[in-house]
Write an enzyme that holds these catalytic residues in place. Structure first.
Site, short mmCIF file in Angstrom:
data_model
loop_
_atom_site.label_atom_id
_atom_site.label_comp_id
_atom_site.label_asym_id
_atom_site.label_seq_id
_atom_site.Cartn_x
_atom_site.Cartn_y
_atom_site.Cartn_z
N ARG F 88 -3.33 -0.63 -1.52
CA ARG F 88 -4.34 -1.08 -2.50
C ARG F 88 -5.07 -2.32 -1.98
O ARG F 88 -6.27 -2.50 -2.23
CB ARG F 88 -3.68 -1.37 -3.84
CG ARG F 88 -3.07 -0.16 -4.56
CD ARG F 88 -3.97 1.02 -4.67
NE ARG F 88 -3.37 2.15 -5.38
CZ ARG F 88 -2.61 3.10 -4.79
NH1 ARG F 88 -2.32 3.06 -3.50
NH2 ARG F 88 -2.16 4.11 -5.52
N GLU F 91 -7.45 -1.12 0.53
CA GLU F 91 -8.58 -0.50 -0.17
C GLU F 91 -9.55 -1.55 -0.68
O GLU F 91 -10.77 -1.36 -0.63
CB GLU F 91 -8.02 0.31 -1.34
CG GLU F 91 -9.07 1.09 -2.11
CD GLU F 91 -8.43 1.94 -3.21
OE1 GLU F 91 -7.50 2.71 -2.90
OE2 GLU F 91 -8.84 1.81 -4.37
N SER F 114 -11.25 -19.07 6.32
CA SER F 114 -10.10 -19.13 7.23
C SER F 114 -8.90 -18.41 6.65
O SER F 114 -8.59 -18.52 5.46
CB SER F 114 -9.73 -20.58 7.50
OG SER F 114 -8.65 -20.62 8.42
#
Lengths: 147, 147, 147, 147, 147, 147, 147, 147, 147, 147
Positions: F88, F91, F114
């Site tokens: 997830r 994704e 960063s």
């Protein structure tokens, strides 16, 4: 116009003219297996063959010329094919690959079955439980050279 | 001891006992093609077959048991095989893949050649220009179901 | 105009004409699952079906012809799909793959569930905690052939 | 001893004890689908479930403990599965992926079918032309949240 | 004109009209995070939203229509992103992936953080040693269903 | 004994001793997020921290030493993660990657957030419709240097 | 016209006008290293810089505008570069990667060399045995933050 | 004991003996850059060097022998490195690859910078805004031979 | 018009004008091996050579200019070539790679055979059992520099 | 003990016994090129050859037996080799692949150079500007069979 364009054009014209691959093979003058591979961009036609196909399918001159150039071979868009029919052949290599290797080495020793000095024949095998696809392949055995 | 270990053990014991794949196929009681695939970890043996092979090759009990479990199939270590003999078959799929597709669809319509309801026969084809490997494949045609 | 162009055209015309996939399935005369797959470039239409769709969507002749050619199947642009909806199905194969295998072999023995002699039905399952997607798949079991 | 070792051990002990996945599911106290996935390393057992399975299969304490840890999921050794049975499910995603997407969006709008709030049922469907595998999947529809 | 063409057009027109993503989000009527994702081809606009954006950016009708179709999601051209800004997020998943997993399971048990019922907020965090990017993500926890 | 072995050992001992990641973080003396990443092989402990953890978990000397060596980072076994929880997050990068990029550039200009001068906080967000995972990330903005 | 088209156009116009990268860098007003990277689509120009380059190379307005947009970075068409000159740099990372890591950690502790707060200088180093390419890289060390 | 085992052993013994890479380089008698690469399995030591290192680190005879064999080079476990420090160097190749190419060709014509006739120097560059890593690379230019 | 377009154009014009690669090499004034590589987009022509080729093949000015720009090298569309002729060379690297390495190191010590200061000659070797392809490669040995 | 173990053992024993590949080739009775490939796991030895090598290197019986089994060929751990010496050969295929193809087809027509009926010779070519590696390859031309 590259060779893939020629292949696409052949597929479309063939559909429009209601010609079968067997019809086109007669025009080419070879088996339907070799001729189809050639027209799908994997083999090289002679000038006479290319012109005959060009006439039958109304191909432009440039396409006729391209059919006589040795193509960059490989007919699939990915290393593992996604099309179910073609995948089944890949699966045979995956599942039976080491079996091919074991049996050919047992019969012939170290070497390969040529995919160049090769021919095949694909036919319908009638069967009451459902017809079958029968493919006979024949490739020259090439032993590894020692030197 | 997983199935790959069983396969390795079979190959070693077979070499030590100077048995051929054809010998082992007789013990299994099927064709040399199916039997070799099974012993190389791609098919499932019955209890009787597994015990007969176990006796012939002095396999431990755990190996005999494993031969009766349906294996996770796929015999090659990479998506594109590196072994020259096996690669030639992959090359056939790459070069002739769309030809298989065109000719099978022309003969049968949309569908596939089964790789499950499938058998094959691999033999030597004598030829004065050099003997050839002859492979006859037969797979049931399965039409796409419409619904 | 290749098959992907035909698919794109169908999607755009369908949106413009405010037709649903269910509407188009009625025109095709099959289930919405099969018809949608066909219109998205995965199945082959008969001449009558292709013409009916062509009329409903104002497709050019060439598109109508292409719908009758067996397509090179595979609807996704990458081996692991990036679209979240489609990925969830891939995830089911990844997480439940060995479970499918274990349970089907326990019930049927060695073999596969056909993805060709296959049909499915996708419906809404009302649920007070949030409606659910219900998918019923049915594929013929094909046992591995021994020979 | 990592979770994969536990999975291997379960498969071997199950075979030795002649237990079916359905038997083990009764011991776990859930459906055979969920229980098999859990025992194959994809789900997490409660302490009571893990101990019951451990007792049935003579698992060592460390294995029983591991079954209660949330596993790193994913049951397949490669992105495109090589096993023919599991590949057929991957093929369904490849061929029908955009169809799933089109039909679920038509019915529900933008969102996904959950693979977490999900259950399934796998049964034999008797059929005179050959029995079929029937899989019923049910996953909660989750609409994309706007914010 | 496919959805990627629409995305390209939006980026160009936005630059020409000197509009910010925040400006466009006001026109859309949602947060700048959701609106930007939608305009970059990852979410679906309502008819009213699409028309408002179309008017602001002088988009052609076809683009306005496409914005209302659920897109095939996934915004990056390769599985591992090459752009340094986006790569840093991939690196977070790579380095902290198992940490996310360990901490969420410790707090919630087995399950996932939804990427669908999800929202986020991206702001500037002033800092004397150099301003920071602050991202707050919130996703519903979804427990694995047992059945 | 390499760093992965140390990680495996920590996970097992932690389970056996019924310690939580939060408990271990107190022993380390940093946040639970940083400490968990360190113990899962992604960060470097000081000598004092390594010894404290070693004492709490009965780790061998070699493991204590390894915890002080800068590790080869990257916690996942494949470029696209298969575990649903971790996927997830991948994704989110795939779907929102270009959105992160557009909004950060709009706010800060060309540069990156960063992933080194970075911290995060993961908490439970109570919600009547189901509790949520809340993650706050903060990374220093680093502008591209011109020269 | 996307950013790649702009890059192609710059390369062609530069050749036609017989300008060197050093000439263009003077127009941009930065080092030849930064300027070349910017003109090859990896950095962002200010409005003044973009207009100066546009004037020197007769670029259309749209190209001048695109040069001011932060680009999606990454200049190579494949993960492992095929061009021999660029491959040598990849080889340095492959062969010396763990050496870079060991020596930087020995000198600075855990952290990275920034590729953002970074500059470099590429010059010819005369050598009687054949001139050498000399590259001086300088990147800020960024220690991993603990929290 | 293969070369990777030797590398692991060197890393562990070096840590136990509290030796730095600079200390070991003195024992080897070359720069710290070359020596570290050699000890990490990328270069070949002479017999005298290998014995000196073996004495300093109490390596077994077989390890001393292996250090004198030309290794199979390549120090990273994946084509795109996951470690953040090493990834930054890969990112430099990705972002600046075509810049390296353009500038070297402008200065030297067609050819490459050798990665074999190559040396480098890695030092700390003090800087009030934060110290920097300074790397000086020097590789012989090799023009493409025409023939 | 990029360099690939120039290559395609050269192949087509060469076919139309019935020129051989040997003919074109005479026009270029180098060996047929180098000249063919150059005309297929892998080497850089001088202005005089480019103009001579342009005249012989009626190339447009832009193509003549492109032939003088150092190209991004790499002539194959995939990492593992699909064309059977080219694959055989890849196979030689795969099968004989470690042999090349062992024998060159035995003869020369650690280093490489240059692919830049390199030339080759490809001729027909008459043989009663079938003519052979003879390729003589010669590359400068470059020892690894120690420093 | 699989074939890779045999290869490792041969390399170690050869180093310990201070034998060169040329020495071992004399024992095998073939060229140093073929013999080295065989001992590195790519070719099959006869029983007499395997025993002679076994005696020279004190190999165990099982290793001697394995040397007589046809190996699964392919000597490299990744599709694109990381070792610089071997990569240069891969680079030759990448850069000159289409040149090989063009020149062989010009001379011989459609077909391939056999990698099976193949031999090669690798020697030192003295040169005042630095000695060169000279490789002469000779492979039988195999024309594509038409049928």
């Amino acid at each position: 116009m590259n060779r893939e364009d020629v292949t696409d054009l052949i597929v479309i014209r063939k559909a429009k003219k209601k010609l079968s691959w067997a019809n086109l093979a007669e025009i080419v003058g070879h088996s339907k297996e070799w001729s189809t591979a050639a027209l799908l961009g994997q083999m090289t036609l002679s000038e006479a063959q290319a012109k005959a196909v060009g006439a039958a399918l109304d191909l432009p001159d440039e396409a006729v010329e391209q059919l006589q150039v040795v193509p960059y071979k490989g007919s699939l868009p990915s290393a593992v094919p996604t099309d179910p029919l073609i995948y089944r052949f890949y699966e045979l290599v995956s599942v039976y690959g080491t079996t091919f290797k074991a049996l050919i080495h047992e019969e012939f020793g170290d070497g390969i079955m040529s995919a160049i000095d090769f021919n095949m024949d694909l036919t319908r095998e009638p069967d009451p439980k459902g017809d079958r696809v029968r493919i006979v392949m024949s490739g020259k055995f090439l032993p590894y050279k020692t030197y």
